[in-house]
Design a protein around this motif. Structure first.
Motif, PDB file in Angstrom:
ATOM      1  N   LEU A 568      35.380  43.468  35.582  1.00 49.40           N
ATOM      2  CA  LEU A 568      34.538  42.326  35.936  1.00 49.40           C
ATOM      3  C   LEU A 568      35.108  41.036  35.351  1.00 49.40           C
ATOM      4  CD1 LEU A 568      31.833  41.782  37.443  1.00 49.40           C
ATOM      5  CD2 LEU A 568      30.695  41.911  35.218  1.00 49.40           C
ATOM      6  N   ALA A 569      35.546  41.103  34.091  1.00 45.61           N
ATOM      7  CA  ALA A 569      36.097  39.914  33.439  1.00 45.61           C
ATOM      8  C   ALA A 569      37.370  39.447  34.145  1.00 45.61           C
ATOM      9  CB  ALA A 569      36.383  40.209  31.974  1.00 45.61           C
ATOM     10  N   VAL A 570      38.215  40.382  34.546  1.00 43.38           N
ATOM     11  CA  VAL A 570      39.449  40.024  35.253  1.00 43.38           C
ATOM     12  C   VAL A 570      39.135  39.367  36.590  1.00 43.38           C
ATOM     13  CG1 VAL A 570      41.503  40.969  36.379  1.00 43.38           C
ATOM     14  CG2 VAL A 570      40.845  41.780  34.101  1.00 43.38           C
ATOM     15  N   PHE A 571      38.135  39.919  37.318  1.00 45.00           N
ATOM     16  CA  PHE A 571      37.772  39.351  38.620  1.00 45.00           C
ATOM     17  C   PHE A 571      37.358  37.891  38.460  1.00 45.00           C
ATOM     18  CE2 PHE A 571      33.985  38.227  41.141  1.00 45.00           C
ATOM     19  CZ  PHE A 571      34.602  38.035  42.367  1.00 45.00           C
ATOM     20  N   TYR A 572      36.462  37.608  37.521  1.00 42.36           N
ATOM     21  CA  TYR A 572      35.987  36.230  37.376  1.00 42.36           C
ATOM     22  C   TYR A 572      37.079  35.310  36.835  1.00 42.36           C
ATOM     23  CZ  TYR A 572      31.153  36.989  38.690  1.00 42.36           C
ATOM     24  OH  TYR A 572      30.015  37.242  39.419  1.00 42.36           O
ATOM     25  N   GLU A 573      37.970  35.832  36.010  1.00 46.06           N
ATOM     26  CA  GLU A 573      39.077  35.001  35.529  1.00 46.06           C
ATOM     27  C   GLU A 573      39.979  34.595  36.686  1.00 46.06           C
ATOM     28  OE1 GLU A 573      42.815  35.339  32.360  1.00 46.06           O
ATOM     29  OE2 GLU A 573      41.216  36.849  32.363  1.00 46.06           O
ATOM     30  N   GLU A 574      40.280  35.553  37.567  1.00 47.90           N
ATOM     31  CA  GLU A 574      41.114  35.242  38.729  1.00 47.90           C
ATOM     32  C   GLU A 574      40.385  34.305  39.690  1.00 47.90           C
ATOM     33  OE1 GLU A 574      42.134  38.980  40.410  1.00 47.90           O
ATOM     34  OE2 GLU A 574      43.600  39.508  38.849  1.00 47.90           O
ATOM     35  N   LEU A 575      39.080  34.510  39.845  1.00 49.09           N
ATOM     36  CA  LEU A 575      38.305  33.647  40.750  1.00 49.09           C
ATOM     37  C   LEU A 575      38.333  32.205  40.270  1.00 49.09           C
ATOM     38  CD1 LEU A 575      34.941  34.419  42.426  1.00 49.09           C
ATOM     39  CD2 LEU A 575      35.166  32.318  41.139  1.00 49.09           C
ATOM     40  N   LEU A 576      38.102  31.979  38.971  1.00 47.08           N
ATOM     41  CA  LEU A 576      38.093  30.609  38.447  1.00 47.08           C
ATOM     42  C   LEU A 576      39.472  29.970  38.577  1.00 47.08           C
ATOM     43  CD1 LEU A 576      35.862  30.957  35.252  1.00 47.08           C
ATOM     44  CD2 LEU A 576      35.234  30.098  37.504  1.00 47.08           C
ATOM     45  N   GLU A 577      40.530  30.749  38.333  1.00 46.00           N
ATOM     46  CA  GLU A 577      41.878  30.208  38.481  1.00 46.00           C
ATOM     47  C   GLU A 577      42.148  29.813  39.923  1.00 46.00           C
ATOM     48  OE1 GLU A 577      44.426  33.229  37.017  1.00 46.00           O
ATOM     49  OE2 GLU A 577      44.003  32.839  34.881  1.00 46.00           O
ATOM     50  N   SER A 578      41.686  30.621  40.869  1.00 45.68           N
ATOM     51  CA  SER A 578      41.911  30.331  42.282  1.00 45.68           C
ATOM     52  C   SER A 578      41.155  29.078  42.718  1.00 45.68           C
ATOM     53  CB  SER A 578      41.487  31.536  43.127  1.00 45.68           C
ATOM     54  OG  SER A 578      41.687  31.296  44.497  1.00 45.68           O
ATOM     55  N   VAL A 579      39.897  28.964  42.280  1.00 42.57           N
ATOM     56  CA  VAL A 579      39.107  27.782  42.644  1.00 42.57           C
ATOM     57  C   VAL A 579      39.674  26.536  41.982  1.00 42.57           C
ATOM     58  CG1 VAL A 579      36.831  26.697  42.435  1.00 42.57           C
ATOM     59  CG2 VAL A 579      37.004  29.123  43.043  1.00 42.57           C
ATOM     60  N   ALA A 580      40.164  26.659  40.743  1.00 43.83           N
ATOM     61  CA  ALA A 580      40.716  25.507  40.038  1.00 43.83           C
ATOM     62  C   ALA A 580      41.950  24.942  40.745  1.00 43.83           C
ATOM     63  CB  ALA A 580      41.065  25.894  38.605  1.00 43.83           C
ATOM     64  N   SER A 747      40.238  34.836  48.737  1.00 43.99           N
ATOM     65  CA  SER A 747      41.617  35.264  48.452  1.00 43.99           C
ATOM     66  C   SER A 747      41.652  36.234  47.275  1.00 43.99           C
ATOM     67  CB  SER A 747      42.493  34.044  48.148  1.00 43.99           C
ATOM     68  OG  SER A 747      42.124  33.455  46.901  1.00 43.99           O
ATOM     69  N   VAL A 748      40.621  36.171  46.413  1.00 48.69           N
ATOM     70  CA  VAL A 748      40.518  37.099  45.293  1.00 48.69           C
ATOM     71  C   VAL A 748      39.841  38.391  45.732  1.00 48.69           C
ATOM     72  CG1 VAL A 748      39.583  37.447  42.962  1.00 48.69           C
ATOM     73  CG2 VAL A 748      40.462  35.204  43.645  1.00 48.69           C
ATOM     74  N   ASP A 749      38.768  38.254  46.519  1.00 51.81           N
ATOM     75  CA  ASP A 749      38.045  39.436  47.009  1.00 51.81           C
ATOM     76  C   ASP A 749      37.326  39.039  48.295  1.00 51.81           C
ATOM     77  OD1 ASP A 749      36.442  41.610  47.590  1.00 51.81           O
ATOM     78  OD2 ASP A 749      35.837  41.943  45.502  1.00 51.81           O
ATOM     79  N   PRO A 750      37.803  39.494  49.457  1.00 50.51           N
ATOM     80  CA  PRO A 750      37.198  39.091  50.742  1.00 50.51           C
ATOM     81  C   PRO A 750      35.801  39.656  50.970  1.00 50.51           C
ATOM     82  CG  PRO A 750      38.889  40.753  51.094  1.00 50.51           C
ATOM     83  CD  PRO A 750      38.971  40.379  49.652  1.00 50.51           C
ATOM     84  N   THR A 751      35.351  40.569  50.112  1.00 46.69           N
ATOM     85  CA  THR A 751      34.004  41.126  50.301  1.00 46.69           C
ATOM     86  C   THR A 751      32.935  40.341  49.531  1.00 46.69           C
ATOM     87  OG1 THR A 751      34.136  42.646  48.396  1.00 46.69           O
ATOM     88  CG2 THR A 751      35.034  43.414  50.502  1.00 46.69           C
TER      89      THR A 751
END
Length: 900
Positions: A568-580, A747-751
């Motif tokens: 879960l932590a990895v998913f949100y870390e990647e999500l924030l990096e992608s949005v940034a 792009s991180v998770d299409p679902t």
């Protein structure tokens, strides 16, 4: 009206007839009833319009007769005996035979005075329309039956802990089991939590919301599925196949209302779920219209007892009173505190009607204030129309004298005048009811979007009944007093050849009405003024952050895709990096709940070296979980120390104090003067250790109407959170940036869907909306009162000047100057206004005090508001008196004396 209508009409007429003085009823009751019954038989099965006309006239005649006969009783025996002799001379048949003639005469009289009729109808339409509009909304919120069978038996159950300052708190699932099984007053209980899920398998993932419920909870509301069945005990067995019941809305939009949906498997949150039912259209839960329900698997008693995050609705057994349920819950609370001291010490459970739980005291207060305000508007409108009628009293007194000379009784004349007033009121009521439908739609569209869905707003028979009652009430309010004054004859009317003006009583009555209008205008202007000032204070309030350019949206990560906390932590870390990386995004972070949501968890915070085991010595505060760079993204001001940044959540091991940021209010309440809060140890709920790493300025977490509260912010990873709010600060246009942000998330998770997308400014505006709506309504009522009050002052003063032309002419002939005449008229009119303002100040103080709970930054006794209102109303009063006074000063003494 059907065939049974004459019977109902006669029964009601007999009851109303008993309102007449006893001696009159004993002498004339049989003849009156015989005449009415003959007319009913003659009508037979005539048209509905003919019957409406007959009964309208009959009731108007009876109302006039009741007023006149009681007037005779109060005036003395001689008048009373003369009246009886006149009425028993065979006038009954003639009176009821002329019912239709009365209505025709009322129409002709109205057509002869078109400008008066238009002014009166529009004024009444305004008063009745706003009353009907507000009544429809208030009736829905406070009185209208809820959409459940025997809804009076439904109660919500809540927790309170006075020592910790908590009230109206949710319950635990374990406690809900005890409420039902360890008390005797409940027939069933519905315990539920809030859930969201991602529905996959279609073109794109859809985020849906619903509830987990105890397996036997849904039948408590008394409504069965339109398709399929309720849950069974087997569905709640741990490890049993997952099942769900769909809401009608989701069934329609996502499955095309397919009746073969039962038994179909869906993928929700990565799990296969079988559909076993569909709820009917229009089915609402106490707070929402859910998309789905799933059973809570496992024994409720095994759930965490200190997890106060669930809602409970119970149905009382038939005949059980709420007081008995309260006593049982109080006793059960004591037993639970003894059995589970760590979780239940100091807690008290209580029940309240479901409606009271859905709309809190502030909402009820707003509704009652608005209803009181619009009633004052109706009184103002009626006073204005009464003044219009009194202005015509001179001519109508001559007409009444002629009719009296021809044998008409005073009751007959009063009935005729009330029929004319009723006609005006009916026309105003019809227009008002039509406008009320638009008004209700406009108000509902401005209400908060999170208002519980059990409130279904509409105009129905209740609204129409209120409009009818307001019409009849308005008829009596504005028509009765002028009718009595017009028919208060002294024998000089015919001698004056119809040139006589209103009596002194009539002129005094007009003056009294000006006092009433001024008092009502003062009341509404003050109420509107303090509310407008309060809303202005909300917009100017320091939020402790900069909402400009901040976008918020929710995302949720399913447990099936991210089962472990590390995943879960990895998913949100990647999500924030992608949005940034999206162009136009300058900063991005996450938070459990955004400011102003008012739903942060309430906790007890105490000094770490002074906290007792249960934290009772601490202070109540709000707990929120935030991601790295949250305070920077929101534009919050750091007072001292350091904010939560990337890696903060990893700076403590198991059992070590959790790094925390606190707000200034908490520091002021819990820290000793002069002590540096950074590095201080705190205890959360008496056991969880915290170490302060920073202090921020107060951020408004609950609501703009609420004072600053203590708040604690912990790193997001200190608590496993699957559904988070992403906050992003933008430097570019939202419309251009949002699609790119959506693509970055997918792009991180299409679902993963984005939902509850809203700029922070819009979110703040939605929090202010109910107060802004109240301010607009009260401000509108204040403006209406100012206009009607000014018209009333002008009309009475102008009419008084017209009746005093001879007196003014004599004064001018004796040497009075134009300024003397002007000053005399202005002083006379303004004296009434000042008296009305004095009474109005007292009324305004009471109404404004009732609004104290929803005012922000302004006192109900705000001297500035009172001062502005006094100056404004005095200015309108002076203008309303000066215009007729200037005309009076130009009266020629020769012309005035020649009119005699």
């Amino acid at each position: 009206m059907g065939s049974a209508e004459p019977g109902r009409g006669l029964a009601l007429y007999r009851k109303l007839l008993r309102l007449l003085p006893r001696e009159f009823v004993e002498g004339c009751e049989a003849e009156i009833l015989e005449t009415v019954e003959a007319m009913v038989r003659r009508l037979g099965r005539g048209s509905i319009l003919a019957r409406i006309r007959f009964w309208t006239g009959a009731y108007a005649d009876l109302a006039g007769r009741i007023v006149a006969e009681w007037w005779r009783v109060l005036r003395g025996p001689a008048v009373r005996d003369a009246g009886l002799e006149t009425e028993t001379s065979g006038g009954m048949t003639m009176m009821f035979g002329n019912v239709l003639a009365d209505l025709r005469f009322a129409f002709r009289s109205t057509r002869r005075r078109p400008f008066f009729a238009i002014a009166a109808v529009l004024t009444l339409a305004l008063g009745i329309g706003v009353n009907t509009t507000i009544f429809s909304v208030v009736d829905t919120l406070l009185f209208r039956p809820l959409p459940y069978p025997e809804y009076e038996e439904l109660v919500g159950i809540w927790n309170a802990n006075v020592e910790r300052g908590w009230n109206h708190t949710d319950v635990s699932l374990a406690d809900s089991w005890d409420y039902y099984h360890r008390t005797s007053g409940f027939e069933g209980i519905l315990a539920y939590d809030r859930r969201t899920a991602t529905l996959t398998g279609g073109d794109r993932p859809e985020r849906i919301s619903g509830h987990g419920v105890n397996w036997d909870g849904l039948p408590v509301l008394g409504i069965d599925p339109a398709l399929g069945r309720h849950f069974t005990r087997e569905d709640a067995t741990p490890g049993a196949p997952r099942v769900a019941i769909l809401g009608h809305g989701l069934w329609e939009r996502s499955f095309g209302s397919d009746p073969a949906i039962l038994g179909t498997d869906l993928v929700m949150e990565g799990e296969t779920v079988t559909i076993v039912g569909v709820m009917p259209a229009g089915y609402v839960f106490p707070q929402t219209i859910p998309d789905f329900w799933v059973p809570i698997q496992g024994d409720l008693r095994d759930q965490r007892r200190d997890n106060f995050g669930n809602l409970a609705v119970a149905r009382m057994k038939p005949g059980v009173e709420l007081a008995m349920v309260q006593d049982e819950l109080a006793e059960l609370s004591l037993r639970l505190a003894e059995e589970y001291p760590e979780a239940r010490a100091g807690w008290r459970s209580y029940a309240e009607p479901v409606r009271d739980g859905a709309i809190r005291a502030e909402g009820q207060q707003i509704a009652k204030v608005l209803m009181a305000a619009v009633f004052l508007v109706l009184l103002l409108a009626c006073a204005n129309v009464a003044n219009l009628l009194l202005a015509q009293a001179g001519g109508r007194r001559s007409e009444a004298a002629v009719r009296a000379a021809l044998g008409a009784s005073r009751g007959r004349v009063v009935a005729q005048l009330l029929t004319e007033s009723l006609l005006l009121a009916i026309m105003g009521g019809v227009i008002g009811l039509i406008c009320a439908r638009w008004g209700v739609d406009a108000i509902v569209s401005a209400l908060p979007s999170d208002l519980p869905m059990i409130f279904q707003f509409s105009t129905d028979w209740r609204t129409a009944t209120f409009a009818l009652a307001a019409t009849v009430g308005a008829t009596l309010l504005f028509g009765l007093l002028p009718a009595l004054r017009v028919t208060d004859l002294d024998g000089t009317e015919l001698r004056d050849g119809g040139r006589g003006g209103p009596s002194r009583k009539t002129l005094r009555t007009g003056g009294v009405l000006v006092v009433v209008q001024s008092a009502l205008a003062m009341t509404l202007l003050v109420a509107g003024g303090v509310m407008v000032k309060s809303v202005a204070g909300m917009y100017a309030k320091d939020l402790g952050m900069d909402p400009d350019g901040v976008l918020t949206f929710r995302v949720g990560a399913s447990e099936s895709r991210y089962p472990e906390a590390e995943d879960l932590a990895v998913f949100y870390e990647e999500l924030l990096e992608s949005v940034a990386r999206v162009p136009g995004v300058t900063q991005v972070s996450t938070v459990l709940r955004v400011p102003l949501s008012g739903s942060n968890t309430i906790v007890t915070v105490a000094r770490g070296d002074a906290a007792d085991p249960d934290g009772a010595d601490g202070f109540a505060g709000r707990l929120n979980y935030v991601g790295p760079e949250y305070f920077q993204t929101m534009g919050a001001t750091l007072v001292s120390g350091a904010p939560i940044v990337a890696g903060t959540e990893n700076e403590f091991g198991e059992g070590d104090p959790v790094p925390a940021v606190v707000n200034r209010t908490l520091v002021e309440r819990i820290m000793a003067d002069g002590q540096d809060p950074v590095g201080a140890l705190l205890a959360l709920n008496g056991d969880r250790p915290l170490r302060v790493i920073g202090v921020v300025e107060d951020i408004v977490e609950r609501g703009l109407e609420s004072p600053a509260e203590s708040a604690v912010y912990l790193p997001m990873n200190a608590y496993t959170v699957r559904n988070k709010v992403v906050v992003a600060r933008l430097e570019s246009d939202l419309g251009a940036t949002l699609p790119a942000i959506q693509r970055a998330v997918w792009s991180v998770d299409p679902t993963v869907p984005l939902y509850q997308v809203s700029p922070m400014e819009d979110y703040i505006a939605s929090r202010v909306s109910p107060f802004r709506l109240m301010a607009r309504l009260l401000g509108g009522f204040a403006l209406i009162s100012l206009v009607l009050g000014g018209i009333g002052i002008y009309g009475v003063t102008a009419h008084s000047v017209g009746q005093r032309r001879h007196e003014i002419g004599v004064r001018v002939a004796l040497g009075a100057g134009r300024s003397d005449v002007t000053s005399m008229v202005v002083r006379s009119g303004l004296r009434r206004v000042v008296i009305g303002m004095a009474f109005g100040s007292l009324l305004a103080l009471g109404l404004a005090q009732a609004m104290a709970g929803v005012l922000v930054g302004v006192s109900p006794r705000d001297p500035v508001t009172y001062g502005i209102v006094v100056v404004l109303l005095l200015g309108v009063g002076i203008l309303g008196c000066y215009l007729p006074a200037r005309k009076a000063a130009s009266i020629s003494p020769v012309e005035a004396l020649g009119e005699v």
